[in-house]
Design a protein around this motif. Structure first.
Motif, PDB file in Angstrom:
ATOM      1  N   VAL A 173      -3.144 -13.229 -22.997  1.00  0.00           N
ATOM      2  CA  VAL A 173      -3.470 -12.126 -22.088  1.00  0.00           C
ATOM      3  C   VAL A 173      -2.408 -11.050 -22.240  1.00  0.00           C
ATOM      4  O   VAL A 173      -1.226 -11.307 -22.082  1.00  0.00           O
ATOM      5  CB  VAL A 173      -3.527 -12.607 -20.624  1.00  0.00           C
ATOM      6  N   GLU A 174      -2.844  -9.846 -22.583  1.00  0.00           N
ATOM      7  CA  GLU A 174      -1.929  -8.721 -22.727  1.00  0.00           C
ATOM      8  C   GLU A 174      -2.081  -7.805 -21.510  1.00  0.00           C
ATOM      9  O   GLU A 174      -3.181  -7.336 -21.213  1.00  0.00           O
ATOM     10  CB  GLU A 174      -2.236  -7.939 -24.006  1.00  0.00           C
ATOM     11  N   HIS A 175      -0.983  -7.579 -20.814  1.00  0.00           N
ATOM     12  CA  HIS A 175      -1.003  -6.740 -19.616  1.00  0.00           C
ATOM     13  C   HIS A 175      -0.591  -5.318 -19.974  1.00  0.00           C
ATOM     14  O   HIS A 175       0.394  -5.106 -20.676  1.00  0.00           O
ATOM     15  CB  HIS A 175      -0.067  -7.315 -18.551  1.00  0.00           C
ATOM     16  N   ARG A 176      -1.343  -4.370 -19.487  1.00  0.00           N
ATOM     17  CA  ARG A 176      -0.976  -2.963 -19.665  1.00  0.00           C
ATOM     18  C   ARG A 176      -1.487  -2.169 -18.469  1.00  0.00           C
ATOM     19  O   ARG A 176      -2.391  -2.598 -17.747  1.00  0.00           O
ATOM     20  CB  ARG A 176      -1.541  -2.411 -20.967  1.00  0.00           C
ATOM     21  N   ASP A 177      -0.877  -1.016 -18.265  1.00  0.00           N
ATOM     22  CA  ASP A 177      -1.265  -0.168 -17.140  1.00  0.00           C
ATOM     23  C   ASP A 177      -2.573   0.542 -17.442  1.00  0.00           C
ATOM     24  O   ASP A 177      -2.679   1.281 -18.432  1.00  0.00           O
ATOM     25  CB  ASP A 177      -0.175   0.858 -16.840  1.00  0.00           C
ATOM     26  N   ASP A 178      -3.561   0.296 -16.590  1.00  0.00           N
ATOM     27  CA  ASP A 178      -4.864   0.957 -16.696  1.00  0.00           C
ATOM     28  C   ASP A 178      -5.073   1.843 -15.476  1.00  0.00           C
ATOM     29  O   ASP A 178      -4.531   1.590 -14.386  1.00  0.00           O
ATOM     30  CB  ASP A 178      -6.000  -0.072 -16.758  1.00  0.00           C
ATOM     31  N   GLU A 179      -5.863   2.873 -15.678  1.00  0.00           N
ATOM     32  CA  GLU A 179      -6.237   3.723 -14.535  1.00  0.00           C
ATOM     33  C   GLU A 179      -7.348   3.032 -13.752  1.00  0.00           C
ATOM     34  O   GLU A 179      -8.357   2.612 -14.301  1.00  0.00           O
ATOM     35  CB  GLU A 179      -6.714   5.093 -15.012  1.00  0.00           C
ATOM     36  N   GLY A 180      -7.143   2.927 -12.454  1.00  0.00           N
ATOM     37  CA  GLY A 180      -8.162   2.357 -11.588  1.00  0.00           C
ATOM     38  C   GLY A 180      -8.213   3.121 -10.283  1.00  0.00           C
ATOM     39  O   GLY A 180      -7.792   4.277 -10.202  1.00  0.00           O
ATOM     40  N   GLU A 181      -8.715   2.470  -9.251  1.00  0.00           N
ATOM     41  CA  GLU A 181      -8.816   3.093  -7.931  1.00  0.00           C
ATOM     42  C   GLU A 181      -8.361   2.084  -6.895  1.00  0.00           C
ATOM     43  O   GLU A 181      -8.787   0.926  -6.909  1.00  0.00           O
ATOM     44  CB  GLU A 181     -10.257   3.525  -7.652  1.00  0.00           C
ATOM     45  N   LEU A 182      -7.459   2.501  -6.018  1.00  0.00           N
ATOM     46  CA  LEU A 182      -7.015   1.671  -4.911  1.00  0.00           C
ATOM     47  C   LEU A 182      -7.734   2.145  -3.658  1.00  0.00           C
ATOM     48  O   LEU A 182      -7.560   3.292  -3.226  1.00  0.00           O
ATOM     49  CB  LEU A 182      -5.498   1.781  -4.726  1.00  0.00           C
ATOM     50  N   VAL A 183      -8.567   1.270  -3.133  1.00  0.00           N
ATOM     51  CA  VAL A 183      -9.311   1.642  -1.923  1.00  0.00           C
ATOM     52  C   VAL A 183      -8.836   0.798  -0.751  1.00  0.00           C
ATOM     53  O   VAL A 183      -8.573  -0.399  -0.894  1.00  0.00           O
ATOM     54  CB  VAL A 183     -10.836   1.475  -2.115  1.00  0.00           C
ATOM     55  N   SER A 184      -8.699   1.437   0.398  1.00  0.00           N
ATOM     56  CA  SER A 184      -8.328   0.744   1.636  1.00  0.00           C
ATOM     57  C   SER A 184      -9.581   0.619   2.496  1.00  0.00           C
ATOM     58  O   SER A 184     -10.273   1.619   2.779  1.00  0.00           O
ATOM     59  CB  SER A 184      -7.242   1.523   2.382  1.00  0.00           C
ATOM     60  N   ILE A 185      -9.873  -0.611   2.895  1.00  0.00           N
ATOM     61  CA  ILE A 185     -11.133  -0.925   3.568  1.00  0.00           C
ATOM     62  C   ILE A 185     -10.834  -1.485   4.967  1.00  0.00           C
ATOM     63  O   ILE A 185      -9.965  -2.361   5.123  1.00  0.00           O
ATOM     64  CB  ILE A 185     -11.943  -1.960   2.765  1.00  0.00           C
ATOM     65  N   ARG A 186     -11.574  -1.006   5.971  1.00  0.00           N
ATOM     66  CA  ARG A 186     -11.419  -1.514   7.340  1.00  0.00           C
ATOM     67  C   ARG A 186     -12.409  -2.656   7.566  1.00  0.00           C
ATOM     68  O   ARG A 186     -13.618  -2.475   7.407  1.00  0.00           O
ATOM     69  CB  ARG A 186     -11.632  -0.391   8.360  1.00  0.00           C
ATOM     70  N   TYR A 187     -11.848  -3.824   7.908  1.00  0.00           N
ATOM     71  CA  TYR A 187     -12.660  -4.979   8.284  1.00  0.00           C
ATOM     72  C   TYR A 187     -12.654  -5.071   9.804  1.00  0.00           C
ATOM     73  O   TYR A 187     -11.587  -4.982  10.428  1.00  0.00           O
ATOM     74  CB  TYR A 187     -12.070  -6.276   7.727  1.00  0.00           C
TER      75      TYR A 187
END
Length: 887
Positions: A200-214
């Motif tokens: 497994v090779e780890h590298r920085d990818d662009e993603g989205e951090l979403v905050s969700i209210r439960y």
């Protein structure tokens, strides 16, 4: 073989060294002569080293070339030391890599997938591919000069090693150290298999951090995630037990959006209250940390993705790929007003399959595991008590951190190529592990486990399985434990620790001292580009070592790599450095040709394990002869120490400077005078030339084997430098008086040469001079000094216009016909004025308290350094002006 002087064979050496005309011919000669093959019955002390098995799919890269150069140097030196030196070659079957490659080949050539064939048919295709296309790296190893015993070549899927794998699996199973369980593992949806951490090779990818209210109102909590689709499998929210914000909610439930399910809020110390909101979603079936939280709190594990990464949870997202489901889930949550915050782009570390680049999915899966606790403890103890030594020793801390905290090892892979798990299942729930010498159960309903073993499982047996284990073979008795392991620090955990665990377990009957798989572990760094950056095709800085070997020769590449081989340190390398090493190899060639053309003799006989050279009694030799022998002797001892401490860079640096600076430069120049005189002194110098070149070539041979073999064969007219004895330091050759005398001579010559350069004289321009000796050690060296500094005898109209006094020697020169004093004075006065301006500027800066108090210390220190350098320059120019005659 008839002994002859090297001078008789000078004509056989071309004027220039051409690696392409030498390397293949010499390697074939070595191989045909059997120099690399070992005899376990020889009675010689053993030396053994195994190759980190390259993948059958692989090709030589700079990392291979680096490690192989070190291993070959150790092996060649051991062979020359008279040890029974075994370097054992082989390849790894590389389960995932090979299966992936053959599947592509099958799709390209026949338009089929492996599922269009039976398992047996596919495995047969892999064997065919291996025979036709695999193992090209073995030929490239020959190109590099690897002195491996090809008669003992092994492959992790050959019959012997397969038997070893089955044997140790059975023993571990019977001892309760192999078990089957459902755990979170790395999963590749493309390759359809579990992966080891190193795959497994780890590298920085662009993603989205979403905050969700439960949940709602005061009882709601906010969680953040980059994998929104996994919330469909949440079975809890976790908070830290000491977090005052959520203490009142622990034990309560909250509604999971989009699902209608209620999930509990649990307190767990794994949660970091400082990260994000301090609350985390818990998805036990799709996250390793969440899985552990789930076990501690008895939470259900809901799988919402299948082995292909497709959503299986009932509802509107069922059937979507995980990357299709992610924005769809976020959109649905946004529509319900559940999205509290969104951060995009959000860089975060994402694991990718090293074989196909697919994003790896943590997945709950039934797999086979090795219970590592007792094995890892034994591996740690072997280093702690000194039975195995790590080089550099600083690596021990990292090693202990791994082995002391090792998780159980997932060893099963969902592939067809590899060692199949030797476990059979019966119609009534029976589970039987079958050893390689046992018959599997037969009858209706019995079937074998479909998984294969992790490639690292078989390579963990490498130090003893390659020597014939589980049989008690002559090779195993002679060469185990192996002497040293050389490998990159990046696989200290993945390979070294596993070999330690399995070696100590499988060979325990030998006792603790002899059960270890190796005595020393040399951990080298990674090869990087000349700017220290990691080499990769995407950066455009990757290099094919074969290109450099084509351009500059294998020896040049090897010497460059070895000169950078400091234990544990990365190795920067650039093409200009390889060119520099090529120049060194050419210098070795040309200097040896000079020695041969001047009748260097090596009519020595082999006695006492070393060459007893044709050296006259030391008292009959000149000071220069005794000096080079003494320096050579010192270098032999220092190189030995460097090798014993695995400081290859230091060994190469010692040899480089001794060979180039002292032997090829100073001694060759000093030898020209007696050689021109002739007589006994010339014969003595020829004997010393031959002896020192012989020893120097042997010292260089482990690192640059091709050029040294070609030269040594001509110089000595003997069998091969490959089996020549390694030089030994001899106390009788030490001569501090000769070293001190030549040291003072070098000082005189260097200072006169510097003075000539400052006066603008051309290197070959001859100048009349008188020499006066107050130093009795140098009174006999006037001819040498004149020759080395291009000084002629004084003429009848000699007039001293400049003088140099150093080491008790005064040199008076007449530069009247060589230098335009008026022009030289004008040039020096201009240089002096510029230097005075720089000095004044630096002094003004340092006198400015605002600058010295506010500027960074490094900047201030640079100004101080510049001032000192400028003051030294002013002093030098002032002295030069004073030495010029007045108009």
């Amino acid at each position: 073989m008839t002994e002859e002087t090297g001078a008789n064979h000078t004509s056989s050496l071309p004027t220039q060294y051409a690696p392409a005309e030498v390397e293949e011919r010499l390697y074939q000669r070595w191989h045909a002569a059997g120099y690399f093959e070992v005899d376990p019955k020889s009675g010689k002390p053993p030396f053994s080293i195994v190759i980190p098995p390259p993948n059958v799919t692989g090709a030589l890269h700079l990392g291979h070339a680096f490690g192989h150069t070190i291993k070959d140097a150790l092996t060649r030196r051991a062979r020359m030391q008279g040890l029974e030196a075994l370097w054992l070659p082989g390849m790894d079957h590389a389960g995932i890599a090979t299966q992936t490659l053959v599947e592509r080949h099958l799709a390209t050539t026949e338009g089929k997938s492996r599922h269009d064939l039976t398992r047996e048919e596919f495995v047969e295709r892999v064997w065919d591919w291996k025979e036709n296309y695999g193992g090209q790296i073995l030929g490239q190893m020959r190109r590099l000069g690897d002195s491996v015993d090809w008669s003992r070549e092994r492959f992790t899927m050959d019959a012997g090693l397969s038997r070893a794998v089955g044997t140790i699996f059975k023993r571990l199973f019977d001892d309760g150290l192999i078990y089957q369980a459902e755990r979170i593992i790395n999963w590749c949806p493309r390759c359809q298999t579990a992966l080891s951490d190193i795959e497994v090779e780890h590298r920085d990818d662009e993603g989205e951090l979403v905050s969700i209210r439960y949940g709602e109102g005061e009882n709601s909590v906010v969680v953040a995630t980059t994998r929104a689709e996994t919330m469909l499998g949440d079975t809890a929210v976790a908070v830290h037990p000491d977090d005052e914000r959520y203490r009142h909610l622990v034990g309560a439930s909250v509604e999971l959006p989009l699902t209608g399910r209620s999930i509990p809020i649990v307190a767990d110390e794994h949660v970091d209250p400082e990260f994000g909101s301090g609350a985390v979603k818990v998805t036990p079936a799709h996250d390793p940390n969440d899985f552990e939280i789930g076990r501690r709190h008895d939470l259900p594990a809901l799988e919402i993705l299948d082995e292909r990464g497709i959503v299986t949870a009932h509802g509107p997202f069922e059937g979507l790929d995980r990357f299709e489901a992610r924005p769809a889930v976020v959109a649905a949550l946004r529509q319900q007003g559940r999205i509290v915050a969104e951060k995009r782009p959000y860089l975060h570390a994402v694991g990718h399959c090293s074989r196909c680049d697919t994003v790896v999915e943590p997945r709950l899966s039934q797999q086979w595991f090795v219970k590592v606790a007792p094995l890892a403890k034994a591996a740690g103890d072997a280093v702690r008590d000194g039975r195995v030594r790590l080089h550099p020793p600083e690596m021990a801390a990292r090693y202990f951190e791994w082995v002391d905290n090792m998780h159980d090892w997932c060893i099963s892979r969902q592939l067809w190529w590899g060692h199949r798990i030797p476990v059979w299942y019966g119609p009534n729930g029976e589970v039987v592990c079958v050893g390689p010498d046992e018959e599997p159960p037969t009858g209706e309903g019995w079937y074998q486990d479909s998984d294969v073993l992790d490639t690292w499982f078989s390579s963990a047996l490498w130090p003893f399985s390659t020597l014939g284990w589980p049989d008690d073979t002559e090779d195993l008795r002679a060469f185990y434990p192996t002497s040293v392991l050389v490998t990159g620090y990046d696989i200290l955990f993945f390979w070294v620790a596993r070999m330690m665990m399995f070696g100590l377990y499988a060979m325990a009957d030998r006792g603790p001292e002899e059960a270890v798989p190796f005595k020393d572990v040399v951990l080298h760094g990674l090869v990087r580009d000349q700017y220290g950056k990691k080499m990769s095709k995407s950066r455009g800085n990757a290099v094919d070592p074969l290109d450099w070997m084509d351009a500059y020769g294998s020896d040049a590449l090897r010497f460059t790599l070895a000169r950078g081989a400091n234990p544990g340190s990365d190795v920067p390398i650039g093409e200009d450095w390889v060119q520099g090493s090529r120049n060194f190899c050419n210098k070795v060639w040309n200097a040896t040709r000079f020695a041969l053309m001047n009748g260097a003799t090596t009519n020595s006989v082999l006695t006492g394990g070393d060459f007893s050279g044709p050296l006259p009694p030391l008292e009959e030799l000149s000071t220069a002869d005794r000096w080079i022998l003494s320096r050579m002797n010192r270098v032999v001892a220092e190189v030995d120490t460097a090798y014993e401490e695995f400081h290859f860079a230091r060994a190469c640096d010692l040899l480089y400077h001794f060979a180039w600076d002292e032997l090829f430069d100073w001694y060759v120049e000093l030898a020209k005078t007696p050689l021109q005189r002739g007589g006994t002194e010339a014969e003595n110098t020829r004997a010393v030339l031959g002896h020192v070149f012989d020893v120097t070539l042997r010292l260089l041979h482990p690192v640059i084997p091709f050029v040294t073999e070609e030269l040594w064969l001509t110089l000595t007219n003997r069998e091969s430098i490959t089996v020549a004895p390694w030089p030994h330091a001899e106390i009788s050759l030490g001569d501090t008086e000769a070293e001190d005398t030549i040291g003072e001579l070098q000082t005189v010559v260097t200072e006169v040469r510097r003075f000539r350069s400052e006066q603008g004289l051309k290197p070959g321009q001859r100048v009349p001079a008188r020499l006066h000796f107050a130093n009795p050690l140098l009174t006999g060296f006037e001819e040498h000094i004149r020759s080395l500094t291009r000084l002629t005898d004084p003429t009848t109209d000699f007039s001293t216009t400049a003088s140099v006094e150093v080491a008790g020697v005064r040199v008076e020169l007449d530069l009247s016909d060589a230098v335009d004093f008026a022009a030289e004075r004008k040039r020096l006065e201009k240089d002096l004025a510029e230097a005075e301006k720089r000095k004044a500027s630096a002094e003004a800066q340092l006198a400015n308290s605002s600058f010295t108090s506010k500027a960074p210390e490094a900047v201030v220190e640079n100004v101080r350094t510049r001032l000192k350098e400028t003051e030294a320059e002013i002093a030098r120019i002032t002295n030069q002006l004073a030495a010029l005659p007045q108009a």
